[in-house]
Design a protein around this motif. Structure first.
Motif, PDB file in Angstrom:
ATOM      1  N   GLY A 188      29.622   0.641 -36.585  1.00 18.31           N
ATOM      2  CA  GLY A 188      29.095  -0.718 -36.523  1.00 18.31           C
ATOM      3  C   GLY A 188      28.402  -1.060 -35.217  1.00 18.31           C
ATOM      4  N   VAL A 189      28.466  -0.173 -34.225  1.00 20.98           N
ATOM      5  CA  VAL A 189      27.827  -0.426 -32.929  1.00 20.98           C
ATOM      6  C   VAL A 189      26.377   0.027 -32.984  1.00 20.98           C
ATOM      7  N   ARG A 190      25.474  -0.813 -32.485  1.00 22.10           N
ATOM      8  CA  ARG A 190      24.046  -0.500 -32.469  1.00 22.10           C
ATOM      9  C   ARG A 190      23.637   0.122 -31.134  1.00 22.10           C
ATOM     10  N   VAL A 191      22.527   0.843 -31.177  1.00 20.80           N
ATOM     11  CA  VAL A 191      22.033   1.490 -29.963  1.00 20.80           C
ATOM     12  C   VAL A 191      21.778   0.471 -28.862  1.00 20.80           C
TER      13      VAL A 191
ATOM     14  N   ALA B   9      15.586  13.088 -27.990  1.00 22.92           N
ATOM     15  CA  ALA B   9      16.329  12.265 -28.943  1.00 22.92           C
ATOM     16  C   ALA B   9      15.798  10.842 -28.845  1.00 22.92           C
ATOM     17  N   VAL B  10      15.291  10.326 -29.965  1.00 19.27           N
ATOM     18  CA  VAL B  10      14.675   8.997 -29.997  1.00 19.27           C
ATOM     19  C   VAL B  10      15.364   8.150 -31.061  1.00 19.27           C
ATOM     20  N   ALA B  11      15.568   6.869 -30.750  1.00 20.58           N
ATOM     21  CA  ALA B  11      16.216   5.972 -31.701  1.00 20.58           C
ATOM     22  C   ALA B  11      15.650   4.567 -31.559  1.00 20.58           C
ATOM     23  N   ALA B  12      15.839   3.758 -32.593  1.00 17.87           N
ATOM     24  CA  ALA B  12      15.445   2.353 -32.568  1.00 17.87           C
ATOM     25  C   ALA B  12      16.622   1.514 -32.074  1.00 17.87           C
ATOM     26  N   PRO B  13      16.359   0.333 -31.495  1.00 17.40           N
ATOM     27  CA  PRO B  13      17.451  -0.486 -30.941  1.00 17.40           C
ATOM     28  C   PRO B  13      18.502  -0.893 -31.967  1.00 17.40           C
ATOM     29  N   ASP B  14      18.068  -1.159 -33.224  1.00 17.56           N
ATOM     30  CA  ASP B  14      19.020  -1.624 -34.234  1.00 17.56           C
ATOM     31  C   ASP B  14      19.654  -0.493 -35.042  1.00 17.56           C
ATOM     32  N   GLU B  15      19.425   0.745 -34.627  1.00 20.91           N
ATOM     33  CA  GLU B  15      19.977   1.892 -35.331  1.00 20.91           C
ATOM     34  C   GLU B  15      21.440   2.089 -34.944  1.00 20.91           C
ATOM     35  N   PRO B  16      22.293   2.569 -35.880  1.00 26.08           N
ATOM     36  CA  PRO B  16      23.694   2.848 -35.514  1.00 26.08           C
ATOM     37  C   PRO B  16      23.776   3.864 -34.382  1.00 26.08           C
TER      38      PRO B  16
ATOM     39  N   GLY C 196      40.085  -5.547 -24.602  1.00 22.58           N
ATOM     40  CA  GLY C 196      41.056  -5.523 -25.690  1.00 22.58           C
ATOM     41  C   GLY C 196      40.457  -5.624 -27.057  1.00 22.58           C
ATOM     42  N   LYS C 197      39.150  -5.328 -27.156  1.00 23.99           N
ATOM     43  CA  LYS C 197      38.452  -5.421 -28.435  1.00 23.99           C
ATOM     44  C   LYS C 197      38.080  -4.030 -28.914  1.00 23.99           C
ATOM     45  N   ASP C 198      38.000  -3.869 -30.239  1.00 23.12           N
ATOM     46  CA  ASP C 198      37.512  -2.637 -30.846  1.00 23.12           C
ATOM     47  C   ASP C 198      36.000  -2.658 -30.805  1.00 23.12           C
ATOM     48  N   THR C 199      35.373  -1.518 -30.502  1.00 26.96           N
ATOM     49  CA  THR C 199      33.917  -1.473 -30.468  1.00 26.96           C
ATOM     50  C   THR C 199      33.307  -1.791 -31.810  1.00 26.96           C
ATOM     51  N   ARG C 200      34.118  -1.677 -32.858  1.00 25.78           N
ATOM     52  CA  ARG C 200      33.589  -2.025 -34.175  1.00 25.78           C
ATOM     53  C   ARG C 200      33.571  -3.511 -34.359  1.00 25.78           C
TER      54      ARG C 200
END
Length: 376
Positions: free
Chosen positions: A243-246, A321-328, A372-376
């Motif tokens: 659920g974390v985005r780039v 390695a290339v990715a978009a900002p909203d990519e997982p 104290g939070k999950d990255t998800r």
């Protein structure tokens, strides 16, 4: 793989050979020509045994190549990117992207062992068929040896232990049954660690009983344990980053340099003022064109720095390695390899908007732990 050189292509994929392959061929040739054939077909000359041993060892390496080629061919057919095929002391390895479905993962995994089993059956059948013909005793024994070796290779690779093909089969089946890829990866890698430990124990018992060949089993077991442990850590990371985005991990803005500058000018105007070991490059239009490493700049001879453009010593964008900002983020991390380096260029609308490195991901995880939070 470090220590390997490119020797050609198979199914359009670069083929590499590790320095240990000639040693492996020599070991097989010696074992077959000096220990096996004289016992199974006595009365021949040393030259005949030596030649037959070399031919048998070469055929075995050819069958190992066909095993890996099957993986690569099926992966390409399933639209999975394949980086290269490498032969080495433990057989071979095919570096490829992650399959996008359990069915594709299963097909890629079983293709190698099935190829070995088919080769083994054909070679064994041919060896038995030639056995009764006069003057064909040595070729028949070589073919039978090749057949049994491939049957063993096929069966051994089906053991349910990552990174063996059997472990990949288990991953695919669990993925299909649960619908959760990361959970399947964790379970399969845990099984690989257990299987590796059992092989190490079995190898040491063999050594203690006077069988030096047990050291090879120990080595294989340790290899399986190490790779399975690495895959388990990767699976755990993928789970935690679900659920974390780039964009949440990337650093921005990014220090860049013009790719048309000479190496000397780039060093004077950009590199000496940077705190990073690698810098992204942009072209005349401001679009990313690659990454240059400072150690590569330092290796350029002083006499060439005034004439050589920095883009000529950089890693081109096609190999980054290339990715978009909203990519997982987990999907983007799969694109990192030894060739790309441990960084992801974040590009949006053809413009470099950020960069994500291993340190950025670690920092994201640490912030999550502190809050104290999950990255998800």
């Amino acid at each position: 793989m470090n220590g390997s050189v490119r020797v050609g292509r198979v199914v359009g994929v670069p083929l590499r050979m590790h320095w240990s392959v000639p040693l492996l061929v020599g070991l097989f040739a010696y074992g077959l020509g000096r220990q096996g054939l004289p016992v199974w077909t006595p009365g021949r000359s040393d030259a005949v045994y030596a030649l037959a041993g070399v031919v048998g060892a070469a055929l075995l390496m050819g069958s190992l190549l066909l095993h890996e080629t099957a993986h690569a061919a099926v992966a390409l057919r399933k639209k999975i990117s394949v980086e290269d095929v490498t032969l080495w002391a433990l057989g071979g390895t095919t570096r490829m992207g992650r399959p996008q479905s359990a069915a594709a993962a299963f097909a890629v995994a079983v293709s190698g062992p099935l190829t070995s089993l088919v080769i083994g059956g054909i070679a064994l059948g041919a060896g038995f068929g030639l056995h009764g013909l006069s003057g064909w005793a040595v070729p028949s024994v070589v073919l039978a040896w090749l057949g049994w070796a491939n049957l063993f290779l096929g069966v051994f690779n089906l053991l349910p232990a990552v990174p063996l093909d059997g472990g990949r089969v288990v991953q695919a089946v669990l993925w299909w049954r649960t619908g959760d890829r990361d959970r399947a990866d964790l379970a399969a890698s845990r099984g690989g660690q257990i299987m590796g430990l059992l092989l190490v124990a079995a190898g040491w018992i063999s050594v203690l009983r006077g069988a030096p060949g047990g050291l090879w089993i120990v080595f294989v077991g340790l290899f399986i344990m190490v790779v399975a442990g690495a895959e388990r850590r990767r699976a755990a990371l993928h789970t935690s980053l679900r659920g974390v985005r780039v964009s949440e991990a990337m650093s921005s803005p990014v220090t860049t340099g013009a790719d048309w500058l000479t190496v000397q000018r780039f060093i004077d105007e950009v590199a000496v003022h940077s705190r990073h070991s690698a810098l992204p490059l942009v072209d005349f239009d401001g679009r990313p064109s690659g990454v240059v490493q400072l150690r590569r700049l330092a290796s350029v001879p002083a006499a060439s720095r005034e004439s050589l453009r920095v883009r000529e010593v950089a890693i081109p964008l096609s190999q980054c390695a290339v990715a978009a900002p909203d990519e997982p983020l987990s999907t983007a991390l799969d694109r990192i390899s030894l060739r790309t380096g441990a960084r992801i260029l974040v590009v949006e609308d053809g413009r470099l908007v950020g960069i994500a490195t291993g340190k950025d991901v670690s920092r994201l995880m640490q912030r999550s732990t502190l809050s104290g939070k999950d990255t998800r």
